[in-house]
Design a protein around this motif. Structure first.
Motif, PDB file in Angstrom:
ATOM      1  N   THR A 190      -4.037   4.314   0.458  1.00 52.50           N
ATOM      2  CA  THR A 190      -4.014   3.471   1.656  1.00 52.50           C
ATOM      3  C   THR A 190      -5.235   3.732   2.524  1.00 52.50           C
ATOM      4  OG1 THR A 190      -1.593   3.396   1.659  1.00 52.50           O
ATOM      5  CG2 THR A 190      -2.696   2.883   3.724  1.00 52.50           C
ATOM      6  N   GLY A 203       1.413   0.209   5.772  1.00 56.49           N
ATOM      7  CA  GLY A 203       2.001   1.135   4.811  1.00 56.49           C
ATOM      8  C   GLY A 203       3.277   1.740   5.357  1.00 56.49           C
ATOM      9  N   CYS A 214       0.809  -1.214   0.000  1.00 56.01           N
ATOM     10  CA  CYS A 214       0.000   0.000   0.000  1.00 56.01           C
ATOM     11  C   CYS A 214       0.843   1.265   0.000  1.00 56.01           C
ATOM     12  CB  CYS A 214      -0.958  -0.002   1.181  1.00 56.01           C
ATOM     13  SG  CYS A 214      -0.188  -0.268   2.774  1.00 56.01           S
ATOM     14  N   SER A 215       2.138   1.129  -0.017  1.00 62.42           N
ATOM     15  CA  SER A 215       2.967   2.320  -0.141  1.00 62.42           C
ATOM     16  C   SER A 215       4.266   1.975  -0.828  1.00 62.42           C
ATOM     17  CB  SER A 215       3.266   2.922   1.234  1.00 62.42           C
ATOM     18  OG  SER A 215       4.162   3.992   1.097  1.00 62.42           O
ATOM     19  N   LEU A 264      -2.863  -5.346   3.639  1.00 63.26           N
ATOM     20  CA  LEU A 264      -2.021  -4.182   3.380  1.00 63.26           C
ATOM     21  C   LEU A 264      -0.605  -4.411   3.891  1.00 63.26           C
ATOM     22  CD1 LEU A 264      -4.566  -1.399   4.422  1.00 63.26           C
ATOM     23  CD2 LEU A 264      -4.148  -2.323   2.155  1.00 63.26           C
TER      24      LEU A 264
END
Length: 610
Positions: free
Chosen positions: A279, A183, A50-51, A134
């Motif tokens: 996110t 994240g 997610c990042s 995530l």
């Protein structure tokens, strides 16, 4: 670290993004293994990195390039988690409309929640209530300030006269008790041994003005040793400042988001905002309760590395060096990796929750980079805690089981306290830590010098050490000096390290390495023992170690390994016993295999099992 009033011009650009690094790591695996790894897990969840944030260690000279801005904004308090999630989304939209005029910075926005929530239940919700998981994700919990197992057991209505070995605990009601995050606003990873450059790169994003912006992660036990497949995505160290995190407090809780950007690292404000927004859209605004019986799994096979005969040989070899005159070796800690193959996949967060009953007076942690197994642990040992100039550490060595009755427990503790062998092992650890702290502190206090630390399943000898640094920037030297301590490596340090590298048959990875967080005002690290690596398939690796000194018996230390690993194995023990008629133990190899088990599911590949 200082924040510059005016940002300097961009540095040269030479940095691959997180996504590129991740892709190369995947492509380096054998194609068949990679497909098996991914397909085995994707039948239930979609894996989302997610990042794709910047690697903060890519800054060429972090000491000469401070961030232009570092801020924390407290938003109005709300009654529920759902309201807090909505308020963060609105705050991010407001930031998008009025972006800061700086080329680099880090901003944290946090929403107080009146009701105290559970950080593990929040983290669990992020993978259970949606069709995505995530990554990266992390969890870290401080040792509890409420502990009923600090003294030896009561005998005849009186407590024995040993000091309370309660560690230096954080009693600030506004400081997080537990933190869960997903994240990465910025991550820090490298293949070289963790150095002052890497430490400065992390501290560049941290400040006294924003004390809750923290970098959570772990460092390899030995960055000079070869990296095995299961640990490759961790690098020699791995830290993240989470994009979204939930802070569980003594009273209430907090939901926060952090955005970091640096034009010189090709990670602009607009890129960071877009990624954070993506996110937030995936965040579940509820808690998910975890049932105690959620680990519904059976052991299909169990093997040890090393096997019992190989363990005996390594211990005898170490004892020969310790007793002989050709080596300076006084102590070496040898470890074992127990490899479990189960019939179902184990969720690391479920396991973390089940371990909470073992978590009294212990640190709990979970770290999982993208496309990597999760490193989960429940460590009783503090490496160090720094707040401003104040520093604390501890010596922990010697192990015995707990008794079934208070009378038996007391006598087991007395046996540990007065054991010559255990006293040698403990004294080596305590005196080494004291000497190392004295080289950095104006004064070092050791109190108590020797006491019992009682945990739910085991008890140890312990001592508390505290001192005062002359400079806060000596933090890196503290980390460098205290790790590895004789409690997990040996003495002399380098000779013990070489023995471990030459004789252990597996990669320790982050096991027995520093696990914790750096902050602007304080930092805290545990020692990553009592830990396991949870694969995305059906494999779990459980790690445990034992100290080898003069007087060690190889078979006794093997039993100690079983005792230390029992907090993990007990979660599967009932299932193992129910299949006892269908399990055959090969003593020579230390391996369990399934034989003649009716209707047992066909076993698939083992992600981490060689």
């Amino acid at each position: 670290m200082a924040v510059a009033p005016n940002p300097k011009g961009p540095l040269s650009t030479r940095f691959p993004c997180h996504q590129q690094r991740h892709t190369r790591a995947v492509m380096s695996l054998p194609s068949s293994l990679h497909l098996q790894r991914m397909n085995d897990y994707r039948h239930t969840k979609q894996l989302i990195t997610c990042s794709l944030s910047m690697n903060g260690c890519d800054c060429r000279d972090p000491s000469q390039a401070p961030l232009a801005i570092s801020e924390t904004h407290m938003l109005p308090s709300v009654p529920t988690l759902q309201s807090a999630t909505a308020q963060l989304s609105m705050a991010l939209a407001a930031l998008q409309a009025q972006p800061p005029l700086f080329s680099s910075g880090i901003i944290r926005l946090q929403v107080p929640i009146k009701e105290r929530g559970d950080a593990i239940e929040w983290l669990h919700a992020q993978s259970q209530s949606l069709s995505t998981v995530l990554f990266p994700r992390c969890f870290f919990s401080s040792r509890s300030a409420i502990n009923t197992n600090l003294y030896p057991s009561v005998m005849n209505g009186h407590r024995p006269p040993y000091p309370n070995p309660n560690p230096n605990l954080n009693t600030n009601p506004h400081s997080p008790v537990s933190v869960a995050g997903v994240g990465s606003a910025v991550f820090f990873r490298g293949s070289d041994p963790f150095s002052v450059h890497h430490w400065t790169s992390i501290k560049r994003f941290l400040s006294r003005e924003s004390p809750l912006i923290r970098a959570y992660g772990a460092i390899r036990f030995d960055a000079r040793s070869n990296v095995s497949l299961e640990w490759e995505n961790y690098g020699s160290f791995y830290f993240i400042v989470p994009q979204v995190e939930f802070n569980e407090l003594e009273e209430g809780s907090t939901l926060a988001m952090t955005i970091a950007w640096d034009d010189s690292l090709q990670h602009t404000w607009h890129t960071a905002v877009d990624q954070l927004q993506a996110t937030l859209h995936q965040i579940c605004p509820h808690f998910t309760k975890i049932k105690e019986s959620s680990l519904r799994t059976n052991i299909a096979s169990l093997s040890y590395v090393p096997t019992k005969p190989c363990w005996d040989n390594s211990v005898k070899k170490a004892l020969g060096m310790i007793k002989g005159g050709d080596s300076d070796l006084v102590k070496v800690v040898l470890a074992r990796c127990s490899r479990y193959l189960t019939d179902t996949c184990i969720d690391p967060v479920d396991l973390l929750s089940c371990l909470r009953v073992e978590g009294q007076n212990a640190y709990q942690f979970c770290i999982q980079p993208p496309d990597a197994p999760a490193f989960v642990g429940n460590s009783p040992e503090q490496l160090f805690h720094r707040k401003n100039l104040n520093i604390s550490s501890e010596a922990l060595a010697g192990t015995r089981s707990r008794g079934f009755t208070s009378f038996e427990d007391f006598h087991i503790g007395q046996d540990l306290l007065f054991s010559p062998k255990e006293n040698i092992e403990f004294t080596v650890v305590r005196e080494n830590i004291q000497k190392n702290l004295e080289a950095l502190c104006s004064e070092v206090v050791v109190e108590p010098r020797k006491a019992l630390r009682k945990l739910p399943r085991v008890q140890h000898l312990c001592a508390q050490l505290s001192g005062k640094l002359t400079r806060e920037d000596d933090e890196f030297e503290v980390l460098k000096t205290l790790h590895p301590s004789p409690a997990v490596g040996g003495l002399p340090t380098e000779e013990a390290r070489r023995f471990i590298e030459e004789n252990e048959m597996f990669d320790r990875g982050m096991y027995a390495g520093p696990v914790g967080w750096f902050g602007g005002v304080e930092s805290e690290f545990s020692v990553g023992i009592r830990s396991a690596l949870i694969g995305k398939g059906k494999s779990t690796l459980v790690y445990a170690g034992a100290g080898i000194v003069k007087g060690t018996n190889p078979s006794s230390e093997w039993k100690e390994l079983d005792l230390k690993a029992s907090q993990f194995t007990k979660l599967l023990q009932n299932k193992l016993l129910s299949f006892s008629k269908g399990l055959q133990h090969h003593e020579s190899s230390g391996h369990f295999s399934v034989v003649n088990v009716p209707n047992f599911e066909a076993l698939v590949y083992c992600l981490l099992h060689n």
